[in-house]
Structures are given as structure tokens and as C-alpha cells.
Design an enzyme around this catalytic site. Structure first.
Site, PDB file in Angstrom:
ATOM      1  N   HIS A   1       0.823  -1.203   0.000  1.00 29.47           N
ATOM      2  CA  HIS A   1       0.000   0.000   0.000  1.00 29.47           C
ATOM      3  C   HIS A   1       0.863   1.260   0.000  1.00 29.47           C
ATOM      4  O   HIS A   1       0.471   2.276  -0.584  1.00 29.47           O
ATOM      5  CB  HIS A   1      -0.942  -0.006   1.194  1.00 29.47           C
ATOM      6  CG  HIS A   1      -2.079  -0.961   1.036  1.00 29.47           C
ATOM      7  ND1 HIS A   1      -2.879  -1.346   2.095  1.00 29.47           N
ATOM      8  CD2 HIS A   1      -2.555  -1.625  -0.053  1.00 29.47           C
ATOM      9  CE1 HIS A   1      -3.799  -2.204   1.659  1.00 29.47           C
ATOM     10  NE2 HIS A   1      -3.610  -2.386   0.363  1.00 29.47           N
TER      11      HIS A   1
ATOM     12  N   HIS B   1      -4.231  -5.594 -11.015  1.00 33.91           N
ATOM     13  CA  HIS B   1      -2.936  -5.005 -10.654  1.00 33.91           C
ATOM     14  C   HIS B   1      -1.896  -5.269 -11.740  1.00 33.91           C
ATOM     15  O   HIS B   1      -1.152  -4.359 -12.134  1.00 33.91           O
ATOM     16  CB  HIS B   1      -2.442  -5.582  -9.328  1.00 33.91           C
ATOM     17  CG  HIS B   1      -3.183  -5.114  -8.128  1.00 33.91           C
ATOM     18  ND1 HIS B   1      -2.978  -3.879  -7.548  1.00 33.91           N
ATOM     19  CD2 HIS B   1      -4.132  -5.718  -7.369  1.00 33.91           C
ATOM     20  CE1 HIS B   1      -3.770  -3.739  -6.503  1.00 33.91           C
ATOM     21  NE2 HIS B   1      -4.482  -4.848  -6.373  1.00 33.91           N
TER      22      HIS B   1
END
Length: 424
Positions: free
Chosen positions: A266, A396
Site C-alpha cells: 500500500h 494489478h
């Protein structure tokens, strides 16, 4: 998409650009099998076959709609039709016609071999900001791509995100409601807000409404403030007053969405998003120092060079690994962040890091036999699904492999539109 499994055109070490484009073609081919006739996206197993023991999820269906929408702008064969199908799944299958918004998941609803049935089956009626952010992203990307019905879906999804999840006094989104919106969970989290930033940037690109950009920037700045006072490890979990809960889920280190500790992946994702906020807002350099700090902390904490490379999933507040297994999305976000930081700062070190990570991805994550990327590796970099079983998600990886070919804007779809039909 094509009926045959694409073969990578080249080795990553000889022509990285061609390798990445071949990867995108493979990922788009692999992910297309997830979409049912009614548009809901099924969980895929390691071989790319639908796992009908799993429900269909709003967040996966939304991600598929987003990926095929931006791929259609790039000219990927068949991508537009798959984007339309996934957008239909959000409108017709996963929407909650009774209470409004979108349920978390439905099913498994189909009988074995009966993939076209769309009866409701068991429903997880949780109304999560995470899932709703992805509906906004899907609809915004579809709007930018000119897909039928996408703008109406975007308006509806933004209304729910605004009216049900936005806390004006905090400039952040709450996390979860009950299905009928009668009970708000006490938990507050950064993960849903991170994906809300991504979604709001896309909504700004799709609508031109500065309100969504302002919200994305305000969320980003709150997170920068928390990280800056915590050695650039982002607190992820909070109480109702947005006080950090550093020990939250200490007994659940492998939780896929709310793990204990700091999540290097993150930090990498936020580094990229901060720079996209600056591009969208026309504030070059405003958040670059924070992006660099987040990136450097995440790499220092996360990259496990002593054990064959790979990024660990989580670390404690001193940077020691908590969950050392490797998840594919972290490596994808590392390469994407390095690309964007290299362009913004002009520093060569980012290109060097990205090249090394792409080689590691090719050697360890890419499944050259069955397609897509292994979603989870053990600490010896062997495929081993514990938290992530199968290969449900191309989002992703698909974003990471095409991002270096696109101009930098606030959103992937806007970047794809600016690049034009560079595929197919």
C-alpha cells in the site's frame, strides 16, 4: 479475446517493452474467461477455469470492467465487448434493487455446468466502501471509453459513495454498512479510501467535476499526515473517531483486506496515486517528497533480498516481517510506482529497480504454462495459495504492465485514451 493462449513474444531481458505488451495480451485473454453470460465475474482457478464454488464479487466484476474498458481504448481485440458485459453484470446482477447500492457478492448460484443462470443464491449484503469505490472506477473507465450505459452507472455509483460513505467533517469514507443501511460498522480503514482516491480521480477525468478531484486530494493529504508521523509506515486501521488502532487484527496477519501492521504494497500504491493526484490537480511536486518517502520505506521494509527476492505482505511497526509470503499485487504496484516516480523525478534509480523487479516477476510470478500470474508465493518463492487461492484478479498486473507505455494522467482510462489504439 483470442481463442488461443497467447505466447509471450520475447524474454524480459531482451526487450522489456515487448515482454510487457505480451503480458497484457496474456492477462486480457486469461481474465476474459471469468465473465459469465450475465456479466458477473467468476473467481478463476490456477488454470483459468471458473471456480463455481465461489460467489461472484462486486469488486472483481468491477475490476474486470475497468481493465477491459481501458484495454478497449488501446485497441485490444474484443475488450470492448467484455467491458460491456462486466458493466451489465454490475447493473443487473450485483446491484441491490431492494435497498440500493451494490451487494458484496452473490452465489454461488449456478448448478454445475449451468453457467448462464443468474438466480440470486446466497447473498453477502455488506455494503462496503471498497466495493463501491470499484464500481465507481469501473463506471468511470467505461464512461471515458464511451461504453453504453456507463455514465448512468457512474452517476448512480457516485451518488451512493457520496451519500452513504463520505464523512464531510473528516474528508474520508466510512467503511461498511449493513445491507439495509441501518447499521454502520465502527471500523474505519485506509484501504477503501485508497481505492476511493483511484476511483475519484477516474470520476474527475470522466465528468470534469472538480469535486471528485478535491476529495481525492483531501484523502491523500490525510494519509500523508498519518504516514509522516509514523516513519512513513501508513496506519491502516482506525476507530470511529479516526484514531489509529495499531494492534487491530494482530491475530489475523494474513487477512486479505485488513491485515495487522504496515502493508508495504500500500505504501507503493499510495506513492503512485499521490503523483497522479498532482498531475490531475496541476500541482507538480506538491506530493513528490511524500511519494518518495513512502516508496523508499516500502522497499526497505518489503523487499526480501536475502531469500530470493520478493516483497513480504506485511511488517510490524519496526519494519520486521509479520507475513513474509509474497502476493503478486505488491510486486505489480512496486514496478508501477517505480515507473511513475522515474518519470516525475527523472532519477535513473527507479528504472533500474523496475527492471530488476520485472525480471523477478517473470521468473517467479508469471505462469508461463497456464497464463496470468501466480497470486501468492511462499517464502521460497514457490506458488502456494493460502490467502489467495487461484487467480481471480488481473487488475494489478494489467495496469502495471501497460502503465509505462501511457502518458501520466489522473487515471488509467484517461491515459489509455490519450495514448490511443496502440494495441491490436
Amino acid at each position: 479475446m483470442t481463442s488461443e493462449h497467447p505466447t509471450p513474444a520475447t524474454d524480459v531481458g531482451t526487450d522489456l517493452d515487448a515482454w510487457r505488451r505480451a503480458q497484457l495480451a496474456d492477462l486480457l485473454h486469461f481474465g476474459g474467461a471469468s465473465l459469465r453470460a450475465d456479466g458477473a465475474a467468476q473467481w478463476l482457478d490456477d488454470a483459468g477455469q471458473p471456480d463455481r464454488g465461489q460467489p461472484v464479487h462486486t469488486w472483481i466484476t468491477s475490476r474486470m470492467a475497468h481493465v477491459y474498458a481501458f484495454a478497449s481504448l488501446l485497441g485490444a481485440p474484443g475488450a470492448g465487448e467484455l467491458a460491456d458485459r462486466a458493466l451489465h453484470g454490475l447493473r443487473a446482477v450485483l446491484v441491490d434493487a431492494t435497498y440500493g447500492g451494490w451487494v458484496a457478492s452473490r452465489g454461488p448460484a449456478a448448478r454445475p455446468g449451468d453457467v448462464d443462470r443468474s438466480e440470486e443464491g446466497p447473498v453477502d449484503g455488506t455494503k462496503s466502501a471498497y466495493a463501491h469505490a470499484f464500481v465507481v472506477l469501473a463506471a468511470a473507465s467505461g464512461t471515458i471509453a464511451g461504453r453504453d450505459g456507463a455514465r448512468e452507472l457512474l452517476d448512480a455509483a457516485l451518488a451512493v459513495l457520496d451519500e452513504r460513505f463520505w464523512e464531510p467533517g473528516e474528508n474520508l469514507h466510512v467503511d461498511e454498512w449493513s445491507r439495509d443501511w441501518s447499521a454502520l460498522d465502527e471500523y474505519r480503514g485506509v484501504n477503501a479510501n485508497m481505492h476511493s482516491v483511484e476511483a475519484l480521480l477516474a470520476a474527475h477525468d470522466a465528468t470534469g467535476d472538480a469535486r471528485w478531484l478535491d476529495r481525492a486530494a483531501s484523502i491523500a493529504d490525510r494519509v500523508i499526515g498519518w504516514a509522516a508521523t509514523n516513519d512513513w509506515r501508513i496506519p491502516e486501521h482506525f476507530d470511529t473517531s479516526w484514531n489509529p488502532l495499531p494492534e487491530f487484527n494482530a491475530d489475523r496477519p494474513r487477512d486479505p483486506f485488513k491485515p495487522y501492521g504496515s502493508t508495504p504494497g500500500h505504501g507503493l500504491e499510495w506513492a503512485r496515486l499521490l503523483l497522479q493526484v498532482d498531475v490531475a490537480a496541476g500541482t507538480p511536486g506538491a506530493r513528490t517528497d511524500a511519494a518518495v518517502a513512502l516508496f523508499d520505506r516500502a522497499v526497505a521494509d518489503g523487499w526480501d533480498g536475502e531469500h530470493g527476492g520478493g516483497f513480504v505482505y506485511t511488517v510490524d511497526w519496526s519494519g520486521a516481517p509479520v507475513e513474509p509470503r509474497r502476493y503478486h499485487w505488491v510486486a505489480a504496484e512496486a514496478a508501477a510506482a517505480a515507473d511513475v516516480l522515474g518519470r516525475v523525478t527523472g532519477e535513473e534509480r527507479y528504472a533500474e529497480l523496475a527492471a530488476g523487479w520485472w525480471a523477478w516477476i517473470d521468473a517467479n510470478l508469471v505462469d508461463h504454462e497456464r497464463g496470468s500470474w501466480h497470486h501468492e508465493l511462499d517464502t521460497a518463492n514457490r506458488p502456494d495459495g493460502v490467502t489467495w487461492v487461484g487467480k481471480p484478479d488481473v487488475y494489478h498486473a494489467a495496469q502495471a504492465v501497460i502503465l509505462p507505455d501511457l502518458p501520466l494522467t489522473g487515471s488509467l482510462a484517461a491515459s489509455a485514451k490519450a495514448a490511443g489504439r496502440i494495441l491490436g
